[in-house]
Write an enzyme that holds these catalytic residues in place. Sequence first.
Site, PDB file in Angstrom:
ATOM      1  N   PHE A 130       0.815  -1.224   0.000  1.00 12.56           N
ATOM      2  CA  PHE A 130       0.000   0.000   0.000  1.00 12.56           C
ATOM      3  C   PHE A 130       0.842   1.264   0.000  1.00 12.56           C
ATOM      4  CE2 PHE A 130       0.861  -0.090   4.567  1.00 12.56           C
ATOM      5  CZ  PHE A 130       0.973   1.264   4.867  1.00 12.56           C
ATOM      6  N   GLU A 141      -4.905  -3.865  -2.026  1.00 12.03           N
ATOM      7  CA  GLU A 141      -6.348  -3.640  -2.053  1.00 12.03           C
ATOM      8  C   GLU A 141      -6.741  -2.393  -1.260  1.00 12.03           C
ATOM      9  OE1 GLU A 141      -4.537  -5.888  -0.579  1.00 12.03           O
ATOM     10  OE2 GLU A 141      -5.658  -7.218   0.755  1.00 12.03           O
ATOM     11  N   GLU A 164       9.268  -4.493  13.094  1.00 16.87           N
ATOM     12  CA  GLU A 164       8.993  -3.263  12.335  1.00 16.87           C
ATOM     13  C   GLU A 164       7.699  -2.647  12.859  1.00 16.87           C
ATOM     14  OE1 GLU A 164       7.524  -3.839   8.258  1.00 16.87           O
ATOM     15  OE2 GLU A 164       8.827  -2.208   7.615  1.00 16.87           O
ATOM     16  N   CYS A 209       9.456   1.849   3.802  1.00 22.40           N
ATOM     17  CA  CYS A 209      10.402   0.777   4.126  1.00 22.40           C
ATOM     18  C   CYS A 209      11.808   1.329   4.289  1.00 22.40           C
ATOM     19  CB  CYS A 209      10.374  -0.299   3.066  1.00 22.40           C
ATOM     20  SG  CYS A 209      11.059   0.274   1.529  1.00 22.40           S
ATOM     21  N   SER A 258       5.270  -7.007   3.400  1.00 21.90           N
ATOM     22  CA  SER A 258       5.841  -7.376   4.694  1.00 21.90           C
ATOM     23  C   SER A 258       6.591  -8.711   4.575  1.00 21.90           C
ATOM     24  CB  SER A 258       4.732  -7.454   5.740  1.00 21.90           C
ATOM     25  OG  SER A 258       3.696  -8.283   5.269  1.00 21.90           O
ATOM     26  N   LYS A 279      -0.961  -6.866  -9.331  1.00 20.40           N
ATOM     27  CA  LYS A 279      -1.954  -7.078  -8.273  1.00 20.40           C
ATOM     28  C   LYS A 279      -1.611  -6.063  -7.194  1.00 20.40           C
ATOM     29  CE  LYS A 279      -2.861  -8.416  -4.656  1.00 20.40           C
ATOM     30  NZ  LYS A 279      -3.259  -7.458  -3.601  1.00 20.40           N
TER      31      LYS A 279
HETATM   32  P1  NAD Z   1       1.460  -6.588   3.018  1.00 20.55           P
HETATM   33  O1  NAD Z   1       2.484  -7.665   3.120  1.00 20.55           O
HETATM   34  O2  NAD Z   1       0.315  -6.604   3.943  1.00 20.55           O
HETATM   35  O3  NAD Z   1       0.812  -6.591   1.544  1.00 20.55           O
HETATM   36  C1  NAD Z   1       1.593  -6.616   0.383  1.00 20.55           C
HETATM   37  C2  NAD Z   1       0.825  -7.341  -0.713  1.00 20.55           C
HETATM   38  O4  NAD Z   1       0.588  -8.681  -0.308  1.00 20.55           O
HETATM   39  C3  NAD Z   1      -0.526  -6.721  -1.020  1.00 20.55           C
HETATM   40  O5  NAD Z   1      -0.727  -6.700  -2.410  1.00 20.55           O
HETATM   41  C4  NAD Z   1      -1.492  -7.663  -0.320  1.00 20.55           C
HETATM   42  O6  NAD Z   1      -2.737  -7.746  -0.973  1.00 20.55           O
HETATM   43  C5  NAD Z   1      -0.792  -8.985  -0.371  1.00 20.55           C
HETATM   44  N1  NAD Z   1      -1.133  -9.851   0.781  1.00 20.55           N
HETATM   45  C6  NAD Z   1      -1.503  -9.433   2.026  1.00 20.55           C
HETATM   46  N2  NAD Z   1      -1.714 -10.501   2.806  1.00 20.55           N
HETATM   47  C7  NAD Z   1      -1.479 -11.596   2.065  1.00 20.55           C
HETATM   48  C8  NAD Z   1      -1.524 -13.005   2.328  1.00 20.55           C
HETATM   49  N3  NAD Z   1      -1.860 -13.493   3.530  1.00 20.55           N
HETATM   50  N4  NAD Z   1      -1.202 -13.850   1.338  1.00 20.55           N
HETATM   51  C9  NAD Z   1      -0.838 -13.385   0.129  1.00 20.55           C
HETATM   52  N5  NAD Z   1      -0.793 -12.064  -0.174  1.00 20.55           N
HETATM   53  C10 NAD Z   1      -1.101 -11.187   0.780  1.00 20.55           C
HETATM   54  O7  NAD Z   1       2.253  -5.210   3.076  1.00 20.55           O
HETATM   55  P2  NAD Z   1       1.647  -3.732   3.162  1.00 20.55           P
HETATM   56  O8  NAD Z   1       1.083  -3.526   4.517  1.00 20.55           O
HETATM   57  O9  NAD Z   1       0.816  -3.442   1.990  1.00 20.55           O
HETATM   58  O10 NAD Z   1       2.990  -2.877   3.003  1.00 20.55           O
HETATM   59  C11 NAD Z   1       3.820  -2.538   4.074  1.00 20.55           C
HETATM   60  C12 NAD Z   1       4.999  -3.481   4.180  1.00 20.55           C
HETATM   61  O11 NAD Z   1       5.738  -3.470   2.960  1.00 20.55           O
HETATM   62  C13 NAD Z   1       5.987  -3.067   5.252  1.00 20.55           C
HETATM   63  O12 NAD Z   1       6.441  -4.223   5.906  1.00 20.55           O
HETATM   64  C14 NAD Z   1       7.123  -2.421   4.466  1.00 20.55           C
HETATM   65  O13 NAD Z   1       8.385  -2.449   5.089  1.00 20.55           O
HETATM   66  C15 NAD Z   1       7.129  -3.254   3.249  1.00 20.55           C
HETATM   67  N6  NAD Z   1       7.763  -2.574   2.131  1.00 20.55           N
HETATM   68  C16 NAD Z   1       8.989  -3.035   1.736  1.00 20.55           C
HETATM   69  C17 NAD Z   1       9.644  -2.411   0.714  1.00 20.55           C
HETATM   70  C18 NAD Z   1      10.969  -2.918   0.253  1.00 20.55           C
HETATM   71  O14 NAD Z   1      11.370  -2.599  -0.861  1.00 20.55           O
HETATM   72  N7  NAD Z   1      11.693  -3.693   1.042  1.00 20.55           N
HETATM   73  C19 NAD Z   1       9.064  -1.306   0.065  1.00 20.55           C
HETATM   74  C20 NAD Z   1       7.807  -0.875   0.490  1.00 20.55           C
HETATM   75  C21 NAD Z   1       7.166  -1.531   1.524  1.00 20.55           C
END
Ligand code: NAD
Length: 501
Positions: free
Chosen positions: A150, A177, A384, A282, A227, A174
């Site tokens: 997000f 959401e 985090e 991040c 994450s 994808k």
């Molecule tokens: P998230 O892991 O909740 O979601 C990321 C994606 O995974 C979304 O598209 C989501 O729909 C999908 N997803 C969520 N739950 C899932 C599941 N159980 N099974 C399969 N897919 C699933 O992450 P977020 O809250 O959207 O973003 C924040 C996180 O992203 C933080 O941990 C941040 O550090 C990390 N981040 C990392 C970087 C990097 O380059 N290292 C960059 C930006 C964000």
Amino acid sequence: MARTYTHFINGKAVAGSSGRFGDIYNPSTGEVQAKVPLASTAEMRQAVAAAAAAFPGWSAQNPQKRARVMFNFKSLVEANMDQLAALLSAEHGKVIADSKGDIQRGLEVIEFACGIPHLLKGEFTEGAGPGIDMYSMRQPLGVVAGITPFNFPAMIPMWMFGVAIAAGNTFICKPSEKDPGVPMRLAELMMEAGAPAGVLNVVNGDKEAVDAILTDPDIRAVSFVGSSAIAEYVYATGTAHGKRVQAMGGAKNHAIILPDADLDQVVDDLIGAGYGSAGERCMAISVAVPVTNALGDELAKRLKPRVESLKVAPSTDPDANYGPLVTAQHRAKVVSYIDQGVKEGAELLVDGRGFTLQGYENGYYLGGSLFDRVTPQMKTYQEEIFGPVLQIARAESFEEAAALPSRHQYGNGVAIYTRDGDAAREFASRVQVGMVGINVPIPVPLAYHTFGGWKRSAFGDVNQHGPEGVRFYTKVKTVTARWPAKGGSREGSSFVIPTMK
Ligand code: NAD
């Protein structure tokens, strides 16, 4: 009435048919402003079929023609910058100027991708053997997919599809959401820019859509950012299904501050990098490590009033330092980390939990919080937080400070502040972290370099964008060609492995 999003498949809007929908909030007000369809496996298959059908034609276009589409796309995004930034802020909650930065950082990858004719050039050896030339070429993989978080709904999709599509692949995005509006608009703009239908598709959804990607036999590679627990799952499941996977995860970025650092600059940088975008980055600095207790006292004294005076306001307020968190649920999670920090015995110098904004009582705001005397044994240090919370973890020596980021489970970014070139050089060389800033708080590499962390911040071996991004989205083929000279003698059968003896 909240509007209902669609998917974007084969160049057009396609209504969701799974019967499942998610809510998209305006975090500044707490109102539901849109519904997003959550795709079924069958809907994902439809997008994969469209992308597969588009692949032969798109990959056969010469790279210069594909680059021209990227040029057009860049101009269109620039022309739509204000509307895109407004949409991004309304769904994410980051302030407008920061949304423009999010889009601009994505556009920088598009600029890089405009150089694809040069980036795809192979290597050539004339006369590798008698009458033998050897050359290599980079070819696209086919249908590839990106699953995005997000917090950068413009930049991260562009990191992925910019390079993938320029290299000749067709793409399924994808998005999160929570804020899919901008990725949807970007796909429309790609069509306007001249990309044929099916080259860029957006399928909205949750775990079901992600699992459909990870198990689809026609998807060759998957890029993921989110994450760490999900990144690890995506990596394990995608590779088990024969896909190339790069999966970036969470972070805990330290700033090491040596006694000779320019403390005014350090304080300015910590405030910006710790609290910008409500800490939902991040590459946010989440731990400040002053070296020596005396420096810790001075740093805490200077940071406290700056954190207390942060302006937290709706994303549309041009004077806001940062806006609300993305959802009520995420806000509650950050608050629970602050509760935990107090329980663990860290010293809460500034408590943002009670913050409210008159007229916006239902928004997901949180004041800035500042902890001092945080130690490596604390859960709030190990995990985090992803919110407007900066932790000070004091160290007595350079060695003690430098060991902290190296020992942490995450290894995304790190910064060191000093005037001592030798110490900075040694630190950069030894630290077990993927991206290092020297007197730079958010060392996000530019598009023509490459982005990626170490340890639990990234699963897979190949980074995002830059030359590594091109490598990720292409496979190499090496050709050995012999054109014997006219009238030359035949060598006959050889049963020995050919060598260059
Ligand atoms: P998230 O892991 O909740 O979601 C990321 C994606 O995974 C979304 O598209 C989501 O729909 C999908 N997803 C969520 N739950 C899932 C599941 N159980 N099974 C399969 N897919 C699933 O992450 P977020 O809250 O959207 O973003 C924040 C996180 O992203 C933080 O941990 C941040 O550090 C990390 N981040 C990392 C970087 C990097 O380059 N290292 C960059 C930006 C964000």
